[in-house]
Design a protein around this motif. Structure first.
Motif, PDB file in Angstrom:
ATOM      1  N   ASP A   1      11.477   6.914   3.447  1.00 17.24           N
ATOM      2  CA  ASP A   1      10.470   7.038   2.401  1.00 17.24           C
ATOM      3  C   ASP A   1      10.954   6.289   1.167  1.00 17.24           C
ATOM      4  N   LEU A   2      10.177   5.319   0.733  1.00 18.54           N
ATOM      5  CA  LEU A   2      10.630   4.489  -0.380  1.00 18.54           C
ATOM      6  C   LEU A   2      10.864   5.306  -1.648  1.00 18.54           C
TER       7      LEU A   2
ATOM      8  N   GLN B   1      -0.454 -12.598   7.226  1.00 20.58           N
ATOM      9  CA  GLN B   1      -0.689 -13.335   5.977  1.00 20.58           C
ATOM     10  C   GLN B   1       0.434 -13.097   4.970  1.00 20.58           C
ATOM     11  N   HIS B   2       0.970 -11.877   4.968  1.00 22.86           N
ATOM     12  CA  HIS B   2       2.057 -11.590   4.029  1.00 22.86           C
ATOM     13  C   HIS B   2       3.340 -12.298   4.466  1.00 22.86           C
TER      14      HIS B   2
ATOM     15  N   ASN C   1      10.577   0.866   4.670  1.00 19.77           N
ATOM     16  CA  ASN C   1       9.296   1.305   5.215  1.00 19.77           C
ATOM     17  C   ASN C   1       9.542   2.548   6.046  1.00 19.77           C
TER      18      ASN C   1
ATOM     19  N   ARG D   1       0.832  -1.205   0.000  1.00 22.11           N
ATOM     20  CA  ARG D   1       0.000   0.000   0.000  1.00 22.11           C
ATOM     21  C   ARG D   1       0.868   1.257   0.000  1.00 22.11           C
TER      22      ARG D   1
ATOM     23  N   SER E   1       2.003  -7.951   7.462  1.00 26.87           N
ATOM     24  CA  SER E   1       0.886  -8.626   8.130  1.00 26.87           C
ATOM     25  C   SER E   1       1.195 -10.113   8.246  1.00 26.87           C
TER      26      SER E   1
ATOM     27  N   SER F   1       3.667  -3.509   5.292  1.00 26.10           N
ATOM     28  CA  SER F   1       3.776  -3.459   6.749  1.00 26.10           C
ATOM     29  C   SER F   1       4.257  -4.781   7.341  1.00 26.10           C
TER      30      SER F   1
ATOM     31  N   THR G   1      -2.914 -16.197   1.036  1.00 30.21           N
ATOM     32  CA  THR G   1      -3.940 -16.420   0.014  1.00 30.21           C
ATOM     33  C   THR G   1      -3.448 -15.956  -1.353  1.00 30.21           C
TER      34      THR G   1
ATOM     35  N   GLN H   1       0.094 -11.450  -6.177  1.00 27.75           N
ATOM     36  CA  GLN H   1      -0.035 -11.396  -4.714  1.00 27.75           C
ATOM     37  C   GLN H   1       0.805 -12.439  -3.990  1.00 27.75           C
ATOM     38  N   VAL H   2       1.573 -11.953  -3.043  1.00 26.28           N
ATOM     39  CA  VAL H   2       2.380 -12.826  -2.189  1.00 26.28           C
ATOM     40  C   VAL H   2       1.668 -12.957  -0.847  1.00 26.28           C
TER      41      VAL H   2
ATOM     42  N   SER I   1       1.600  -6.882  -2.197  1.00 27.10           N
ATOM     43  CA  SER I   1       0.796  -7.324  -1.057  1.00 27.10           C
ATOM     44  C   SER I   1      -0.661  -7.371  -1.506  1.00 27.10           C
ATOM     45  N   ARG I   2      -1.470  -7.978  -0.683  1.00 27.77           N
ATOM     46  CA  ARG I   2      -2.889  -8.029  -1.036  1.00 27.77           C
ATOM     47  C   ARG I   2      -3.504  -6.637  -1.085  1.00 27.77           C
TER      48      ARG I   2
ATOM     49  N   GLY J   1       7.202  -0.590   1.213  1.00 26.81           N
ATOM     50  CA  GLY J   1       5.892  -0.077   1.614  1.00 26.81           C
ATOM     51  C   GLY J   1       4.926  -1.186   1.971  1.00 26.81           C
TER      52      GLY J   1
END
Ligand SMILES: Cc1cc2nc3c(=O)[nH]c(=O)nc-3n(C[C@H](O)[C@H](O)[C@H](O)COP(=O)(O)OP(=O)(O)OC[C@H]3O[C@@H](n4cnc5c(N)ncnc54)[C@H](O)[C@@H]3O)c2cc1C
Ligand SMILES: Nc1ncnc2c1ncn2[C@@H]1O[C@H](COP(=O)(O)O)[C@@H](O)[C@H]1O
Lengths: 259, 326
Positions: free
Chosen positions: B308-309, B275-276, B290, B212, B273, B271, B256, B252-253, B238-239, B269
């Protein structure tokens, strides 16, 4: 359009998985269970097909312990018509071949134009049952599907599937087995009236004996372990972007040796 | 007769690197069992890879030719592979857990009345039994799996097994096959391949991933980094980025999305999570960029740049170009 949706109940993706001290499996206390996310795409697609053809039904088929009833009810609340719950000690922890045998045997007892599976259950991560069900029923499989278009006469379908580095469009005779992939659709939420109605929808209970299958295992798991704990490594903070970037690029070459 | 057999996947007229990974591992297992290593290759192009497969330890290359085997089709390839396995009776069959392998292995296994130990990262023998280690819950835990049926089938995660040269003859044996067309299957209408020849995420050696924090669909900074790294690098997401429509779902990595094991994973960028992290936590080296020093991704990153990326990545690309140009 009659769809049969194979649905597995799995731990929520938020779950921190912990291995039992004796390594025989994972500790299940406190786990919250949900519908396997790929199976949710299947339920949604089956509902859309029924809506599009203004006829037919959506049947949910699940193998699992008592708690799996909740997952079936959730699918019924989304709009599916009825459920088949195969609940048998011999099957609840079974490998994908045994599961596929159970699913195929149950499918053989009902009518369908199409069978949906998820491309993978996100707990055991096998990704096998769909193709196996197809083979056992002598049906074509179309895996990793992101788009389904059924012909007017319901005798064939055109589908889009993911392949390495792109997409493939295939035409397939029906009935067939589809495995759902992300991108197929956005699953709906169960509405309140849907939840009320679901309580009265029928769920047919079956055992392995009812299906006439033997549950002889083909795979066995042992020695469950946790991944090596990753340590936080070096931090580059309060530095000029150019200096931080240079330091990391150099470290990737000289220290990590990955570039 | 081959005690161990691998499936050699062809893509775009070339044999894939995963075939050499499987051959190297297959060789090791065959030596322990005291037997030969075979490789099955489909289609008329198959013969030309015999020498390559021989270099990585294959004794016999079984080439199956039929009009139906020139382009991949689940049913016909599974028929052909099952036929070779039934004829040659290997004790162990190894397939790659590639996009094609995921489609082929279970159908072939079901024809043979067994299951495949899917997505394995290492193999051992316990006597003559294959014991394979595999991640579950997208890498939140691992278990060893034993195949109880015969043959013992397993699929290996791409890019994990080591490639080792062990020159063998790579002798070609042609296998007669006529497809059973009474079994219904699909027909391919159209192939829409990414012309950039980009590797799939699950096979990439380097993944540059954006979340994101990218702020929009412009991933050119990351595309640029991947192209500097070269053809074994690709871009993931990311999702959150996929759901925003910035990237396609196949990028998507995560739990899911795709579970990946590259040598290098650069998370920009993102975070981190649960799931990631599940999907990329077993990458060999992780770099995170990040602006939030508290982002959970930093607890897993080998190299964490707080910043800042949009300021860091251009500098990173500049450094990288200078280094790789040397
Ligand atoms: C059932 C389910 C399945 C899921 N499966 C997956 C999955 O497979 N994969 C997955 O990724 N997620 C998955 N998720 C979603 C997951 O929970 C997170 O929402 C998602 O991973 C967040 O993506 P993100 O890190 O890109 O976004 P965020 O969490 O919003 O993080 C963005 C990060 O960017 C940083 N940032 C912002 N601007 C900049 C800048 N200019 N420079 C540097 N850093 C910046 C911020 O500090 C922040 O840390 C799933 C969720 C559910 C419920
Ligand atoms: N216990 C089960 N009950 C119903 N369907 C299942 C079950 N296990 C697997 N499936 C189906 O098969 C798909 C792939 O599962 P797997 O091969 O376990 O990764 C799932 O997405 C489901 O559609």
């Amino acid at each position: 359009m009659k769809s049969l949706v194979c649905l597995k109940q799995v731990p929520d993706t938020e779950t921190q998985i912990k291995v039992k001290p004796d390594g025989t499996g994972i500790a299940t206390d406190g786990i919250k269970y949900v519908i396997n996310p790929y199976d949710e795409f299947s339920v949604e697609e089956a509902l859309r097909l029924k809506e599009k053809f203004k006829a037919g039904e959506v049947q949910i088929l699940s193998v699992g312990p008592d708690r799996a009833t909740e997952a079936i009810r959730t699918a019924l609340a989304m709009g599916a018509d009825k459920g088949i719950h195969i609940n048998d000690e011999a099957l609840n922890q079974a490998d994908p071949f045994v599961i596929a045998k159970a699913l195929a045997a149950a499918a053989a007892q009902v009518e369908y134009d199409i069978i949906f599976c998820g491309h993978r259950a996100i707990d055991d991560d096998f990704g096998e049952a769909g193709a196996m069900v197809a083979e056992l029923l002598g049906l074509p499989q179309v895996t990793l599907v992101t788009k389904v278009e059924i012909s007017e006469d319901k005798k064939s379908a055109v589908m889009e599937r993911d392949i390495e580095g792109g997409k493939e469009t295939v035409e397939v005779p029906l009935p067939c087995v589809v495995t759902s992939q992300k991108g197929l659709n956005e699953p709906r939420y169960a509405s309140l009236p849907g939840i009320m109605k679901a309580k009265k929808k029928p769920i047919d209970k079956k055992s392995a004996a009812d299906l006439g299958i033997n549950a002889e295992p083909k795979l066995q798991a042992r020695n469950f372990t946790m991944p090596a704990e990753r340590q936080a490594g070096k931090r580059y903070q309060d530095m000029e972007p150019a200096d931080a970037a240079k330091a990391v690029v150099q470290a990737l070459r000289n220290e990590a040796k990955v570039i | 007769m081959s005690k161990v057999m691998i499936y050699g996947e062809i893509k775009g007229g070339r044999i894939k690197k995963t075939a050499f990974e499987l051959a190297s591992e297959g060789r090791r297992l065959a030596d322990k069992l005291g037997g030969d290593l075979g490789a099955v290759v489909m289609g008329s192009a198959g013969e030309q890879f015999a020498a390559d497969l021989g270099r990585y330890g294959v004794d016999t290359v079984y080439v199956v030719e039929a009009p139906e085997l020139e382009t991949y089709n689940s049913e016909y390839f599974a028929q052909a592979l099952a036929k070779v396995i039934i004829e040659k009776k290997p004790e162990i069959v190894l397939i790659s857990h590639s996009m094609q392998g995921k489609d082929l292995a279970p159908r072939t296994a079901a024809k043979l009345g067994v299951a495949t130990i899917a997505d394995c990262i290492s193999f051992e023998l316990d006597g003559s039994s294959l014991v394979a280690k595999r991640p579950m819950y997208a890498g939140k835990c691992y278990a060893q799996w034993v195949a109880l049926g015969s043959p013992q089938m397993a699929s290996a995660r791409p890019n994990v097994l080591e490639v080792v040269e062990t020159p063998k003859s790579g002798t070609v044996e042609k296998i007669a096959f006529s497809a059973d067309a009474s079994r219904a299957t699909y027909t391919t209408k159209d192939l829409n391949l990414d012309t950039s020849g980009k590797v799939d995420l699950t096979e990439a050696e380097i993944i540059v991933s954006g979340g994101r924090g990218m702020g929009g669909p412009d991933y050119s900074l990351l595309e640029e980094m991947a192209s500097v790294f070269g053809p074994t690098a690709t871009v993931g997401a990311s999702r959150a980025a996929v759901d925003a429509g910035w990237r396609t779902h196949s990028d998507q990595v995560g739990q899911t999305g795709k579970t990946v094991t590259p040598n290098l994973y650069v998370a920009c960028g993102i975070s981190g999570s649960i799931q990631h992290l599940a999907g990329m936590g077993s990458s060999k080296v992780i770099v995170a960029v990040n602006k939030d020093p508290e982002a959970p991704i930093f607890t897993k990153a080998d190299y964490g740049i707080v910043g800042d990326l949009f300021k860091v990545i251009p500098e990173f690309n500049k450094e990288l170009k200078a280094l790789l140009a040397e």
